[in-house]
Motif scaffolding. Sequence first.
Motif, PDB file in Angstrom:
ATOM      1  N   ALA A 103       0.843  -1.194   0.000  1.00  0.00           N
ATOM      2  CA  ALA A 103       0.000   0.000   0.000  1.00  0.00           C
ATOM      3  C   ALA A 103       0.881   1.248   0.000  1.00  0.00           C
ATOM      4  O   ALA A 103       1.847   1.335   0.755  1.00  0.00           O
ATOM      5  CB  ALA A 103      -0.912  -0.004   1.221  1.00  0.00           C
ATOM      6  N   GLY A 104       0.564   2.176  -0.893  1.00  0.00           N
ATOM      7  CA  GLY A 104       1.317   3.415  -0.996  1.00  0.00           C
ATOM      8  C   GLY A 104       2.539   3.335  -1.891  1.00  0.00           C
ATOM      9  O   GLY A 104       3.147   4.354  -2.210  1.00  0.00           O
ATOM     10  N   GLU A 105       2.901   2.132  -2.301  1.00  0.00           N
ATOM     11  CA  GLU A 105       4.098   1.961  -3.139  1.00  0.00           C
ATOM     12  C   GLU A 105       3.813   2.392  -4.571  1.00  0.00           C
ATOM     13  O   GLU A 105       2.743   2.161  -5.110  1.00  0.00           O
ATOM     14  CB  GLU A 105       4.543   0.498  -3.116  1.00  0.00           C
ATOM     15  CG  GLU A 105       5.844   0.240  -3.844  1.00  0.00           C
ATOM     16  CD  GLU A 105       6.320  -1.198  -3.701  1.00  0.00           C
ATOM     17  OE1 GLU A 105       7.234  -1.575  -4.458  1.00  0.00           O
ATOM     18  OE2 GLU A 105       5.783  -1.949  -2.866  1.00  0.00           O
ATOM     19  N   GLN A 106       4.809   3.019  -5.182  1.00  0.00           N
ATOM     20  CA  GLN A 106       4.668   3.451  -6.568  1.00  0.00           C
ATOM     21  C   GLN A 106       4.899   2.277  -7.509  1.00  0.00           C
ATOM     22  O   GLN A 106       5.832   1.484  -7.326  1.00  0.00           O
ATOM     23  CB  GLN A 106       5.657   4.569  -6.891  1.00  0.00           C
ATOM     24  CG  GLN A 106       5.486   5.127  -8.283  1.00  0.00           C
ATOM     25  CD  GLN A 106       6.328   6.370  -8.523  1.00  0.00           C
ATOM     26  OE1 GLN A 106       7.199   6.710  -7.728  1.00  0.00           O
ATOM     27  NE2 GLN A 106       6.061   7.050  -9.622  1.00  0.00           N
ATOM     28  N   LEU A 107       4.030   2.174  -8.519  1.00  0.00           N
ATOM     29  CA  LEU A 107       4.171   1.133  -9.530  1.00  0.00           C
ATOM     30  C   LEU A 107       5.149   1.603 -10.605  1.00  0.00           C
ATOM     31  O   LEU A 107       5.408   2.804 -10.724  1.00  0.00           O
ATOM     32  CB  LEU A 107       2.818   0.837 -10.172  1.00  0.00           C
ATOM     33  CG  LEU A 107       1.759   0.238  -9.248  1.00  0.00           C
ATOM     34  CD1 LEU A 107       0.444   0.070 -10.006  1.00  0.00           C
ATOM     35  CD2 LEU A 107       2.213  -1.086  -8.686  1.00  0.00           C
ATOM     36  N   PRO A 108       5.674   0.675 -11.394  1.00  0.00           N
ATOM     37  CA  PRO A 108       6.543   1.095 -12.503  1.00  0.00           C
ATOM     38  C   PRO A 108       5.792   2.059 -13.421  1.00  0.00           C
ATOM     39  O   PRO A 108       4.580   1.951 -13.586  1.00  0.00           O
ATOM     40  CB  PRO A 108       6.850  -0.213 -13.230  1.00  0.00           C
ATOM     41  CG  PRO A 108       6.593  -1.291 -12.229  1.00  0.00           C
ATOM     42  CD  PRO A 108       5.505  -0.776 -11.337  1.00  0.00           C
TER      43      PRO A 108
END
Length: 145
Positions: A38-43
Amino acid sequence: MTSPDTILFRVDETSDLPIWAQLRNRMAYLIRTGHFQAGEQLPSVRSLAADAKINYNTVTKAYRDLELSGLIASIRGRGMFVQKNVSIQDEEESAIDALLESCIRQYRSKGMTYKEVHAHVARMIDDMESKAYEAEEERQSYGTV
């Protein structure tokens, strides 16, 4: 060069699903299983398209569908991020797990041990993966990305 195990997405040429749907399903799986937190940026769309050797618009369509389903959110100028409060396993995934358990029980009822079932299913997966790699190599040799 990236090893096959570190590639986020690989087109399955043997699948009836369009590439954007394959990508959407793969990314949803990676989110739900915690690969992306959660909150992590995707490529980025461009980097994922380049890594997977697929069209930029295909990635955009998959990301848009993930956003509409509430799994990811777009932050203008920053990229796509995993939403908070994403359920780890959805109903569809639970149904698939139940189907797999039923198949295992059927193999067991035919007299197979768990070890034999495991080996049989592993061979099936290896065969499917091999066919998918062959189809991808053929697609790349024709330059149809």
